[in-house]
Design an enzyme around this catalytic site. Structure first.
Site, PDB file in Angstrom:
ATOM      1  N   GLU A  26       0.865  -1.225  -0.081  1.00 31.06           N
ATOM      2  CA  GLU A  26       0.150  -0.174   0.177  1.00 31.06           C
ATOM      3  C   GLU A  26       0.914   1.241   0.018  1.00 31.06           C
ATOM      4  O   GLU A  26       1.836   1.352   0.508  1.00 31.06           O
ATOM      5  CB  GLU A  26      -0.874   0.233   1.268  1.00 31.06           C
ATOM      6  CG  GLU A  26      -1.684   1.152   1.458  1.00 31.06           C
ATOM      7  CD  GLU A  26      -2.897   1.063   2.520  1.00 31.06           C
ATOM      8  OE1 GLU A  26      -3.654   2.332   2.687  1.00 31.06           O
ATOM      9  OE2 GLU A  26      -2.710   0.150   3.145  1.00 31.06           O
ATOM     10  N   ASN A  71      -6.546   1.605   2.729  1.00 27.29           N
ATOM     11  CA  ASN A  71      -7.098   3.076   3.086  1.00 27.29           C
ATOM     12  C   ASN A  71      -6.996   3.939   1.871  1.00 27.29           C
ATOM     13  O   ASN A  71      -7.768   4.750   1.516  1.00 27.29           O
ATOM     14  CB  ASN A  71      -7.202   3.315   4.319  1.00 27.29           C
ATOM     15  CG  ASN A  71      -7.964   2.414   5.248  1.00 27.29           C
ATOM     16  OD1 ASN A  71      -8.627   1.774   4.988  1.00 27.29           O
ATOM     17  ND2 ASN A  71      -7.427   2.786   6.627  1.00 27.29           N
ATOM     18  N   ASN A 171     -12.143  -1.177  -0.938  1.00 27.26           N
ATOM     19  CA  ASN A 171     -11.457  -1.633   0.297  1.00 27.26           C
ATOM     20  C   ASN A 171     -12.291  -1.194   1.483  1.00 27.26           C
ATOM     21  O   ASN A 171     -12.576   0.081   1.485  1.00 27.26           O
ATOM     22  CB  ASN A 171      -9.993  -0.983   0.498  1.00 27.26           C
ATOM     23  CG  ASN A 171      -9.289  -1.210   1.877  1.00 27.26           C
ATOM     24  OD1 ASN A 171      -8.787  -2.345   1.887  1.00 27.26           O
ATOM     25  ND2 ASN A 171      -9.284  -0.465   2.663  1.00 27.26           N
ATOM     26  N   GLU A 172     -12.553  -2.144   2.319  1.00 23.09           N
ATOM     27  CA  GLU A 172     -13.259  -1.904   3.634  1.00 23.09           C
ATOM     28  C   GLU A 172     -14.269  -0.976   3.765  1.00 23.09           C
ATOM     29  O   GLU A 172     -14.454   0.011   4.481  1.00 23.09           O
ATOM     30  CB  GLU A 172     -12.226  -1.464   4.851  1.00 23.09           C
ATOM     31  CG  GLU A 172     -11.001  -2.805   5.192  1.00 23.09           C
ATOM     32  CD  GLU A 172     -10.011  -2.414   6.137  1.00 23.09           C
ATOM     33  OE1 GLU A 172     -10.073  -1.213   6.770  1.00 23.09           O
ATOM     34  OE2 GLU A 172      -9.374  -3.171   6.326  1.00 23.09           O
ATOM     35  N   TYR A 243      -6.522  -8.645  11.995  1.00 26.84           N
ATOM     36  CA  TYR A 243      -5.419  -8.674  12.465  1.00 26.84           C
ATOM     37  C   TYR A 243      -5.441  -9.013  14.141  1.00 26.84           C
ATOM     38  O   TYR A 243      -6.353  -9.009  14.736  1.00 26.84           O
ATOM     39  CB  TYR A 243      -4.844  -7.030  12.583  1.00 26.84           C
ATOM     40  CG  TYR A 243      -4.733  -6.654  11.071  1.00 26.84           C
ATOM     41  CD1 TYR A 243      -3.617  -6.748  10.318  1.00 26.84           C
ATOM     42  CD2 TYR A 243      -5.842  -5.917  10.528  1.00 26.84           C
ATOM     43  CE1 TYR A 243      -3.356  -6.241   9.147  1.00 26.84           C
ATOM     44  CE2 TYR A 243      -5.707  -5.310   9.150  1.00 26.84           C
ATOM     45  CZ  TYR A 243      -4.130  -5.466   8.540  1.00 26.84           C
ATOM     46  OH  TYR A 243      -4.273  -5.202   7.379  1.00 26.84           O
ATOM     47  N   GLU A 291      -6.109  -9.340   3.632  1.00 22.82           N
ATOM     48  CA  GLU A 291      -5.443  -8.531   4.892  1.00 22.82           C
ATOM     49  C   GLU A 291      -5.491  -9.413   6.102  1.00 22.82           C
ATOM     50  O   GLU A 291      -6.509  -9.564   6.369  1.00 22.82           O
ATOM     51  CB  GLU A 291      -6.013  -6.971   5.202  1.00 22.82           C
ATOM     52  CG  GLU A 291      -5.648  -6.110   4.113  1.00 22.82           C
ATOM     53  CD  GLU A 291      -6.075  -4.560   4.779  1.00 22.82           C
ATOM     54  OE1 GLU A 291      -5.972  -4.395   5.885  1.00 22.82           O
ATOM     55  OE2 GLU A 291      -6.441  -3.793   3.951  1.00 22.82           O
ATOM     56  N   GLN A 348       1.532  -5.865   5.750  1.00 21.42           N
ATOM     57  CA  GLN A 348       2.001  -5.638   4.475  1.00 21.42           C
ATOM     58  C   GLN A 348       3.544  -6.290   3.989  1.00 21.42           C
ATOM     59  O   GLN A 348       3.789  -7.215   4.869  1.00 21.42           O
ATOM     60  CB  GLN A 348       2.195  -4.087   4.208  1.00 21.42           C
ATOM     61  CG  GLN A 348       0.507  -3.519   4.180  1.00 21.42           C
ATOM     62  CD  GLN A 348       0.650  -1.974   3.971  1.00 21.42           C
ATOM     63  OE1 GLN A 348       1.705  -1.396   3.493  1.00 21.42           O
ATOM     64  NE2 GLN A 348      -0.319  -1.117   4.583  1.00 21.42           N
TER      65      GLN A 348
END
Length: 499
Positions: A26, A71, A171-172, A243, A291, A348
């Site tokens: 990212e 993001n 994304n999200e 996460y 992710e 990442q």
């Protein structure tokens, strides 16, 4: 303490899709700038990409890289990253409140990915943009004929199409922190129409639609169901993000977090199957866990970076030995679910919650989590076998039953190998692992690699690679049964030649 695993070559969960060992780059912090790209570094190539980083990424054996966010994606104009570099605009990235120089864009990143033998999982902005920008991007990247956007690609130096196969639809988008955050109804409709337009340009592409940004979101499950009500027949994968961290400094519970990950995967697969049944569809939707990682160390610090910097130090977690064990458990969990999880992206790749760290004008080095990932991505190819497991367990406040053994066994027919990946969660007891491989003959150990005996908080630094695998000879073979001793708190890889 003893455990027994029985496997048969005829009982298979699924063949591993290599994309399960994907990663994520990212435009955030020092992942791109000062990470993979640092012109002027003594170890950089003619295009400014660090050769030492390329070597480490190649060693990780990453087949797929999600790009460019994250993001960051939800405020990104892809057109800013094409054409003459000196003419590209500098933009404010509102996601991380930094300045994006756009020195690296589609052409530069696609070229870099090719040098590390990785395909790109390209993402389209569905925060501030939508159908038009997405279909134009597919045309720019993939269309071989004569058109405005494909001709611009040629003008910018790429005669042949990039042929990008996998694409993420935003994304999200369930997250209130997201630029252009949407309700499930709003996003589901947009994703459906964007998917239809993108596939009209190139019907060979595969699309990933956004699921919840984590399983703790208040809209989890209802978000997935409503989005799929719209988009199910037009997409190929549903995304998961999660996460984990040792927030309570309780290692026994921390080591059990892969159980939560397994429950999350099975829950999302069940939602997909519910919509499949509701729509009377013949299509099975698979999962993209695009992710996942351990992320909590940087949350303990005061991230007091001034806004509007280029490549500030953001989320540069320094991983320790217990993190490597947990990451090993999570990798095993992803592979155990290879029948539904076809894509996964460790988030990442460099500097930002990453297995690889760099210093500006200095060296690059491997974090502790580098090793389990590298070993699974290298040796975890083939058929995941369905095991019968007999193993003692323990309990935590969060989990009633946690097996001391976390393991997966893969049969690599091409290499004639049976590969055992295993974590012993016990803090103080060795675990004798007995593997009954009754269908396999001439069982011989090629290598027994183990990470064990370290302080759980020990880390790797640029000066010292303390935490890394070593060779163990603590095993024996009787006919078709392997017995190996797994040290307390250990990550283990046992490669066996078989017939």
């Amino acid at each position: 303490m003893k455990s027994k695993v029985t496997v048969s070559k005829d009982f298979i969960v699924s063949k591993v899709d290599p994309r399960i060992y994907g990663s994520f780059v990212e435009h955030m912090g020092r992942c791109v700038y000062e990470g993979i790209y640092e012109p002027g570094h003594t170890n950089s190539d003619s295009k400014g990409f660090r050769e030492d980083v390329k070597a480490l990424v190649s060693e990780l054996n990453v087949p797929l890289i999600r790009y460019p966010g994250g993001n960051f994606l939800s405020g990104y104009n892809w057109e800013d990253g094409v054409g003459e570099v000196s003419q590209r605009p500098k933009r404010l990235d509102l996601a991380w409140r930094t300045v994006e120089t756009n020195e690296i864009g589609i052409h530069e990143f696609m070229g870099w990915a090719k040098t590390v033998n990785a395909e790109v999982n390209m993402a389209v902005n569905l925060g501030t943009r939508g159908v038009d920008a997405a279909r134009n991007l597919v045309e720019y990247c993939n269309f071989a004929g004569d058109s405005e956007w494909s001709n611009l690609r040629r003008k910018n130096g790429q005669a042949e199409p990039f042929k990008i196969k996998t694409w993420c639809l935003g994304n999200e988008m369930d997250g209130p922190w997201q630029i252009g955050h949407k309700t499930a109804e709003e996003y589901g409709r947009l994703a459906e129409e964007t998917a239809k337009a993108m596939k009209l340009v190139d019907d060979s592409i595969e699309l990933v639609v956004c699921g919840s940004s984590n399983s703790k979101m208040p809209t989890f499950a209802s978000w997935e169901a409503e989005v799929l009500e719209h988009a199910y027949e037009h997409v190929d994968y549903l995304s998961l993000h999660q996460y984990y961290g040792n927030h309570e400094n309780n290692i026994e519970n921390y080591l059990a977090q892969s159980i939560d990950m397994d429950r999350y995967i099975k829950s999302v697969a069940a939602i997909c199957d519910y919509i499949k049944a509701k729509k009377r569809s013949d299509k099975q939707l698979n999962l993209s866990f695009d992710e996942w990682n351990i992320w909590y160390h940087s949350n303990e610090k005061d991230e007091s970076n001034e806004p509007w910097q280029v490549a500030p130090h953001i989320l540069e977690d320094v991983y320790n030995f217990e993190d490597a064990l947990v990451l090993g458990c999570m990798l095993i969990t992803l592979v155990k679910n290879a029948d539904r999880v076809k894509i996964a992206c460790l988030a990442q790749l460099v500097n930002v919650i990453a297995p690889i760290m760099t210093e500006k004008e200095g060296p690059a080095w491997k974090q502790t989590i580098f090793y389990p990932f590298m070993q699974l991505s290298t040796f975890g190819r083939g058929n995941v076998l369905l095991p019968q497991i007999d193993c003692p367990s323990y309990a935590t406040d969060q989990f009633a039953e946690v097996p001391y053994l976390e393991s997966v066994i893969i049969h690599n027919e091409e290499a004639s190998e049976l590969v055992i990946f295993a974590v012993n969660r016990s803090l103080d007891e060795s675990l004798t692992l007995s593997v009954d491989a009754r269908d396999f003959t001439d069982l011989t150990v090629v290598e027994f690699s183990q990470m064990a005996g370290f302080d759980i908080k020990e880390v790797n630094t640029k000066e010292k690679q303390a935490v890394k695998p070593s060779i163990s000879n603590d095993y024996q073979i009787t006919e078709n049964t392997l017995e190996a001793v797994l040290a307390p708190l250990s990550w283990n890889v046992i490669r066996c030649k078989v017939k």
